[in-house]
Design a protein around this motif. Structure first.
Motif, PDB file in Angstrom:
ATOM      1  N   GLU A 170       0.960  -0.994   0.163  1.00 13.48           N
ATOM      2  CA  GLU A 170       0.058   0.040   0.066  1.00 13.48           C
ATOM      3  C   GLU A 170       0.894   1.322   0.076  1.00 13.48           C
ATOM      4  OE1 GLU A 170      -3.978   1.663   2.487  1.00 13.48           O
ATOM      5  OE2 GLU A 170      -2.885  -0.240   3.180  1.00 13.48           O
ATOM      6  N   LYS A 171       1.972   1.236   0.816  1.00 17.36           N
ATOM      7  CA  LYS A 171       3.025   2.286   0.871  1.00 17.36           C
ATOM      8  C   LYS A 171       3.438   2.618  -0.619  1.00 17.36           C
ATOM      9  CE  LYS A 171       6.709   4.098   3.358  1.00 17.36           C
ATOM     10  NZ  LYS A 171       8.013   3.932   3.474  1.00 17.36           N
ATOM     11  N   LEU A 172       4.048   1.662  -1.195  1.00 18.12           N
ATOM     12  CA  LEU A 172       4.516   1.757  -2.527  1.00 18.12           C
ATOM     13  C   LEU A 172       4.080   2.097  -3.616  1.00 18.12           C
ATOM     14  CD1 LEU A 172       7.463   0.078  -4.186  1.00 18.12           C
ATOM     15  CD2 LEU A 172       5.535  -0.662  -5.152  1.00 18.12           C
ATOM     16  N   VAL A 173       2.897   1.690  -3.500  1.00 20.13           N
ATOM     17  CA  VAL A 173       1.827   2.178  -4.747  1.00 20.13           C
ATOM     18  C   VAL A 173       1.618   3.680  -4.715  1.00 20.13           C
ATOM     19  CG1 VAL A 173      -0.288   1.894  -3.597  1.00 20.13           C
ATOM     20  CG2 VAL A 173      -0.167   1.332  -6.142  1.00 20.13           C
ATOM     21  N   GLN A 174       1.662   4.328  -3.690  1.00 18.06           N
ATOM     22  CA  GLN A 174       1.760   5.720  -3.380  1.00 18.06           C
ATOM     23  C   GLN A 174       2.508   6.566  -4.456  1.00 18.06           C
ATOM     24  OE1 GLN A 174      -1.213   6.560  -1.927  1.00 18.06           O
ATOM     25  NE2 GLN A 174      -1.456   4.597  -1.660  1.00 18.06           N
ATOM     26  N   ASP A 175       3.641   6.110  -4.634  1.00 17.30           N
ATOM     27  CA  ASP A 175       4.788   6.758  -5.408  1.00 17.30           C
ATOM     28  C   ASP A 175       4.590   6.196  -6.898  1.00 17.30           C
ATOM     29  OD1 ASP A 175       5.773   8.045  -3.453  1.00 17.30           O
ATOM     30  OD2 ASP A 175       6.757   6.232  -3.017  1.00 17.30           O
ATOM     31  N   LEU A 176       3.554   5.457  -7.226  1.00 18.77           N
ATOM     32  CA  LEU A 176       3.546   4.977  -8.650  1.00 18.77           C
ATOM     33  C   LEU A 176       2.355   5.914  -9.601  1.00 18.77           C
ATOM     34  CD1 LEU A 176       3.713   1.143  -8.230  1.00 18.77           C
ATOM     35  CD2 LEU A 176       5.533   2.734  -8.595  1.00 18.77           C
ATOM     36  N   THR A 177       2.521   5.728 -10.724  1.00 21.35           N
ATOM     37  CA  THR A 177       1.578   6.531 -11.645  1.00 21.35           C
ATOM     38  C   THR A 177       1.330   5.643 -12.872  1.00 21.35           C
ATOM     39  OG1 THR A 177       3.448   7.543 -13.105  1.00 21.35           O
ATOM     40  CG2 THR A 177       2.773   8.869 -10.935  1.00 21.35           C
ATOM     41  N   ALA A 178       0.292   6.133 -13.603  1.00 21.18           N
ATOM     42  CA  ALA A 178      -0.291   5.231 -14.885  1.00 21.18           C
ATOM     43  C   ALA A 178       0.923   5.075 -15.609  1.00 21.18           C
ATOM     44  CB  ALA A 178      -1.237   6.334 -15.543  1.00 21.18           C
ATOM     45  N   GLY A 179       1.010   3.888 -16.100  1.00 20.50           N
ATOM     46  CA  GLY A 179       2.143   3.301 -17.125  1.00 20.50           C
ATOM     47  C   GLY A 179       3.326   2.697 -16.327  1.00 20.50           C
ATOM     48  N   ASP A 180       3.310   2.836 -14.992  1.00 19.64           N
ATOM     49  CA  ASP A 180       4.479   2.132 -14.254  1.00 19.64           C
ATOM     50  C   ASP A 180       4.122   0.499 -14.099  1.00 19.64           C
ATOM     51  OD1 ASP A 180       5.863   4.339 -13.572  1.00 19.64           O
ATOM     52  OD2 ASP A 180       5.032   4.805 -11.600  1.00 19.64           O
ATOM     53  N   ILE A 181       5.282  -0.087 -14.003  1.00 18.22           N
ATOM     54  CA  ILE A 181       5.711  -1.530 -14.087  1.00 18.22           C
ATOM     55  C   ILE A 181       5.903  -2.024 -13.131  1.00 18.22           C
ATOM     56  CG2 ILE A 181       6.015  -3.863 -15.344  1.00 18.22           C
ATOM     57  CD1 ILE A 181       5.704  -2.005 -17.822  1.00 18.22           C
ATOM     58  N   VAL A 182       5.633  -2.966 -12.235  1.00 16.75           N
ATOM     59  CA  VAL A 182       6.336  -3.769 -10.934  1.00 16.75           C
ATOM     60  C   VAL A 182       6.268  -4.984 -11.284  1.00 16.75           C
ATOM     61  CG1 VAL A 182       5.976  -3.914  -8.411  1.00 16.75           C
ATOM     62  CG2 VAL A 182       5.262  -1.827  -9.215  1.00 16.75           C
ATOM     63  N   CYS A 183       7.628  -5.763 -10.972  1.00 21.61           N
ATOM     64  CA  CYS A 183       7.800  -6.827 -11.176  1.00 21.61           C
ATOM     65  C   CYS A 183       8.070  -7.743 -10.126  1.00 21.61           C
ATOM     66  CB  CYS A 183       9.189  -7.114 -12.321  1.00 21.61           C
ATOM     67  SG  CYS A 183       8.650  -6.380 -13.806  1.00 21.61           S
ATOM     68  N   LEU A 184       7.257  -8.739  -9.670  1.00 26.06           N
ATOM     69  CA  LEU A 184       7.571  -9.171  -8.405  1.00 26.06           C
ATOM     70  C   LEU A 184       8.210 -10.507  -8.420  1.00 26.06           C
ATOM     71  CD1 LEU A 184       4.038  -8.609  -6.656  1.00 26.06           C
ATOM     72  CD2 LEU A 184       6.357  -7.142  -6.449  1.00 26.06           C
ATOM     73  N   GLU A 185       9.367 -10.732  -7.904  1.00 29.49           N
ATOM     74  CA  GLU A 185      10.106 -12.141  -8.101  1.00 29.49           C
ATOM     75  C   GLU A 185      10.171 -12.771  -6.772  1.00 29.49           C
ATOM     76  OE1 GLU A 185      13.675 -11.746 -11.190  1.00 29.49           O
ATOM     77  OE2 GLU A 185      14.093 -10.231  -9.548  1.00 29.49           O
ATOM     78  N   GLY A 186       9.919 -13.994  -6.776  1.00 29.52           N
ATOM     79  CA  GLY A 186      10.020 -14.801  -5.641  1.00 29.52           C
ATOM     80  C   GLY A 186       9.232 -16.000  -5.700  1.00 29.52           C
ATOM     81  N   ASP A 187       9.609 -16.796  -4.760  1.00 25.45           N
ATOM     82  CA  ASP A 187       9.184 -18.303  -4.743  1.00 25.45           C
ATOM     83  C   ASP A 187       7.729 -18.527  -4.484  1.00 25.45           C
ATOM     84  OD1 ASP A 187      11.563 -19.363  -5.407  1.00 25.45           O
ATOM     85  OD2 ASP A 187      12.161 -19.829  -3.241  1.00 25.45           O
ATOM     86  N   LEU A 188       7.231 -19.660  -4.949  1.00 22.70           N
ATOM     87  CA  LEU A 188       5.478 -19.653  -4.356  1.00 22.70           C
ATOM     88  C   LEU A 188       5.560 -19.614  -2.763  1.00 22.70           C
ATOM     89  CD1 LEU A 188       4.747 -22.930  -6.456  1.00 22.70           C
ATOM     90  CD2 LEU A 188       3.793 -20.659  -6.706  1.00 22.70           C
TER      91      LEU A 188
END
Length: 142
Positions: free
Chosen positions: A18-36
């Motif tokens: 929730e905190k991270l998304v406050q700094d994002l705008t339209a067109g931003d891409i977030v890639c999440l790497e991690g195991d199941l």
């Protein structure tokens, strides 16, 4: 420069998203790497909450490759776990989402990495012990 965070509960992981998304705008891409089981979907629930999308709406999109959520900005949640190649992402129109009006969050991005713009934010999630999640946030190193 990378930033590092640790969480100890699913609620803390949600709060970090929730905190991270406050700094994002339209067109931003977030890639999440991690195991199941690393906490990727909980993190996305937090991103959704930050965009006024109910956390309860967010499900792991494993059997649906893209979930679209409407909030203050659209959130496009990709799960590329079952993709065999970047071509599959092209066939479902991934690039339209990448350059669209919302924020994209991609689980298992390494499966379609050649398609992901260099401006994407990469988040590596590791599990040092049963309760702890470690998040390393930054740009992908070439």
């Amino acid at each position: 420069m990378n930033q590092e965070f640790e969480t100890s509960t699913p609620e803390e992981t949600i709060a970090l998203g929730e905190k991270l998304v406050q700094d994002l705008t339209a067109g931003d891409i977030v890639c999440l790497e991690g195991d199941l089981g690393a906490g990727k979907t909980h993190f996305v629930k937090g991103m959704a909450a930050g965009l006024d999308i109910p956390e309860s709406d967010v499900q792991s999109p494993t059997f649906t490759l893209i979930h679209e959520y409407e909030g203050t900005l659209p959130l496009y949640h990709f799960d590329c776990y079952r993709m065999e190649s970047p071509r599959e992402a092209l066939e479902i129109g991934a690039e339209d989402y990448f350059y669209g009006e919302g924020i994209c969050v991609i689980e298992w991005p390494e499966r379609i990495e050649p398609l992901i713009p260099p401006s994407a934010l990469w988040i590596s999630i590791t599990v040092p012990d049963k309760k702890t999640r470690k998040f390393v946030i930054g740009k992908k190193q070439s």
